[in-house]
Scaffold this motif. Structure first.
Motif, PDB file in Angstrom:
ATOM      1  N   MET A  28      -4.497   3.566 -13.102  1.00  0.00           N
ATOM      2  CA  MET A  28      -4.406   2.608 -14.241  1.00  0.00           C
ATOM      3  C   MET A  28      -5.378   1.473 -13.549  1.00  0.00           C
ATOM      4  SD  MET A  28      -1.111   0.530 -13.903  1.00  0.00           S
ATOM      5  CE  MET A  28      -0.396  -0.172 -12.496  1.00  0.00           C
ATOM      6  N   TYR A  29      -5.911   0.730 -15.039  1.00  0.00           N
ATOM      7  CA  TYR A  29      -6.757  -0.410 -14.462  1.00  0.00           C
ATOM      8  C   TYR A  29      -5.877  -1.604 -14.853  1.00  0.00           C
ATOM      9  CZ  TYR A  29     -10.736  -3.416 -14.037  1.00  0.00           C
ATOM     10  OH  TYR A  29     -11.727  -4.310 -13.203  1.00  0.00           O
ATOM     11  N   ASP A  30      -5.672  -2.547 -14.012  1.00  0.00           N
ATOM     12  CA  ASP A  30      -4.768  -3.665 -14.461  1.00  0.00           C
ATOM     13  C   ASP A  30      -5.238  -5.068 -13.386  1.00  0.00           C
ATOM     14  OD1 ASP A  30      -3.929  -2.536 -11.786  1.00  0.00           O
ATOM     15  OD2 ASP A  30      -1.867  -3.410 -12.127  1.00  0.00           O
TER      16      ASP A  30
ATOM     17  N   GLY B 110      -8.120  -4.673 -10.663  1.00  0.00           N
ATOM     18  CA  GLY B 110      -9.146  -3.356 -10.452  1.00  0.00           C
ATOM     19  C   GLY B 110      -8.216  -2.176 -10.704  1.00  0.00           C
ATOM     20  N   TYR B 111      -8.366  -1.031 -10.183  1.00  0.00           N
ATOM     21  CA  TYR B 111      -7.817   0.140 -10.147  1.00  0.00           C
ATOM     22  C   TYR B 111      -6.368   0.216  -9.315  1.00  0.00           C
ATOM     23  CZ  TYR B 111     -11.880   2.369 -12.384  1.00  0.00           C
ATOM     24  OH  TYR B 111     -12.928   2.551 -13.424  1.00  0.00           O
ATOM     25  N   SER B 112      -5.328   0.811  -9.830  1.00  0.00           N
ATOM     26  CA  SER B 112      -4.082   0.966  -9.064  1.00  0.00           C
ATOM     27  C   SER B 112      -3.454   2.404  -9.160  1.00  0.00           C
ATOM     28  CB  SER B 112      -3.097  -0.105  -9.582  1.00  0.00           C
ATOM     29  OG  SER B 112      -3.639  -1.506  -9.143  1.00  0.00           O
ATOM     30  N   ASN B 113      -2.336   2.677  -8.430  1.00  0.00           N
ATOM     31  CA  ASN B 113      -1.696   4.004  -8.819  1.00  0.00           C
ATOM     32  C   ASN B 113      -0.670   3.722  -9.736  1.00  0.00           C
ATOM     33  OD1 ASN B 113      -3.788   5.529  -7.443  1.00  0.00           O
ATOM     34  ND2 ASN B 113      -2.904   5.243  -5.609  1.00  0.00           N
ATOM     35  N   TRP B 114      -0.578   4.160 -10.728  1.00  0.00           N
ATOM     36  CA  TRP B 114       0.840   3.817 -11.699  1.00  0.00           C
ATOM     37  C   TRP B 114       1.827   4.717 -11.366  1.00  0.00           C
ATOM     38  CZ3 TRP B 114       2.920   7.511 -14.548  1.00  0.00           C
ATOM     39  CH2 TRP B 114       2.023   8.789 -15.166  1.00  0.00           C
ATOM     40  N   ASN B 115       1.845   5.676 -10.623  1.00  0.00           N
ATOM     41  CA  ASN B 115       2.592   6.931 -10.649  1.00  0.00           C
ATOM     42  C   ASN B 115       3.389   7.067  -9.256  1.00  0.00           C
ATOM     43  OD1 ASN B 115       0.564   7.976  -9.198  1.00  0.00           O
ATOM     44  ND2 ASN B 115       0.755   9.982 -10.272  1.00  0.00           N
TER      45      ASN B 115
END
Length: 349
Positions: free
Chosen positions: A319-321, A328-333
């Protein structure tokens, strides 16, 4: 064969008597890279994206992968490569600046493989400590620089990394003493740091990380053109700091402020807070790029069931948050976000 490859090859050869088993493993790892190609470079599920590192660091990736697997931190492979970029850029023998983690003076280690072994082992210890205390993905990255005491500090102050916590921790241990720090990551903060560790360490690491583009634009429920416009806008602020209550470029952004601002430029009347955006969006089970991904229980001052964070869905792991670690980009899962996942929503006019 380029100069960097020759240089590293000679370094490995010099250590061959001590590490012949590891050298064989390195050779096998490079063979696997050549066979699997891009698949080896996209990282383990749950990482933060492909590391943007130079050749002097990249050539050690198979060794990093070996020790990351050994010490059970495979999801951090790209982060470890980025740490190596920050520490030495692949130059020198103590390539991860690991001597101090062994209680030795700086640069006592004279073997890159030993440095990686010690560095990944130390990093694994702070990651596992963070995980056992319910901390987020980025706190142990800062703790690689500060020491595990920072994990305890974050544990007692909300359990999620923020630049403010990193600054306060450093300020306390430096007794408020500051030094000039002429690095672009500190431009927003007056180009200084406190004289203990480096409070910008997570930002320094993040600048060498990137997710794999913006996902499949053609699959977006917004339409390819609108989705690309959305990502073009939010990427303007990539790497910027998180600002609580921020909702425009002149002030900065928090999570929902960034989304409201970008979507409104595209003609969508998105409300202000993450909870309001959750109520506004249409729930979906099969998210597409440009949909929203929501999280609950990330603000200890609100009920655990309250939706308190939102990001833009990019793909099945990304995700981008805007979060406390920056924009920036992060891992949502997986990790912290995976534990607080609350669902997906689609924005419509």
């Amino acid at each position: 064969m380029d100069v960097v490859t020759v240089k590293v090859g000679l370094t490995i050869a010099q250590q061959a008597k001590k590490h012949w088993k590891k050298i064989v493993l390195i050779g096998l790892s490079f063979f696997m890279v050549s066979v699997t190609g891009v698949m080896m470079l996209i990282g383990s599920p749950g990482n933060t994206g492909t590391a943007k590192v130079n050749d002097a660091v990249r050539i050690w990736e198979p060794v990093v992968r070996q020790y990351a697997e050994t010490y059970e931190v495979s999801e951090y492979v790209d982060v470890i490569l980025a740490i190596m970029m920050v520490e030495t850029g692949g130059e020198g023998l103590d390539i991860m600046q690991s001597s101090e983690s062994l209680g030795l003076p700086p640069n006592s280690i004279t073997d890159p493989i030993t440095s990686i072994d010690a560095g990944v082992k130390h990093f694994s210890s702070v990651v596992k400590n963070a995980q056992s205390n319910g901390l987020d993905f980025w706190t142990p990255v800062q703790s690689y620089n500060y020491g595990s005491g920072f994990n305890n500090f974050v544990k007692d102050n909300g359990k999620q990394y923020s630049f403010d916590l990193a600054s306060t921790f450093s300020k306390n241990l430096a007794n408020g003493r500051t030094v000039k720090y002429s690095n672009p990551v500190a431009d927003f903060n007056g180009n200084f740091r406190y004289a203990y560790g480096n409070m910008y360490y997570v930002m320094l690491v993040q600048q060498y990380l990137t997710a794999g583009g913006t996902g499949d634009a053609d699959a977006s429920a917004l339409g390819a053109e609108v989705y690309q416009g959305l990502m073009t806008e939010v990427l303007k602020y990539n790497g910027g700091p998180y600002v609580w209550g921020g909702a425009n470029p002149s002030v900065g952004f928090d999570c929902s402020g960034l989304l409201q601002y970008a979507f409104r430029l595209l003609g969508y009347d998105l409300p202000r807070t993450a909870a309001e955006q959750h109520a506004y969006a249409i729930p979906v089970a099969d998210p597409k790029p440009g949909d929203l991904v929501f999280f609950k229980g990330t603000n200890p001052s609100r009920p655990a069931s309250s939706v308190t964070h939102v990001g833009i869905y990019v793909d099945e792991k990304t995700m981008y948050d805007a979060n406390d670690g920056g924009i920036g980009y992060s891992n949502w899962n997986q990790g912290y976000w995976g534990r607080h996942f609350a669902g997906f929503g689609r924005v419509v006019k």
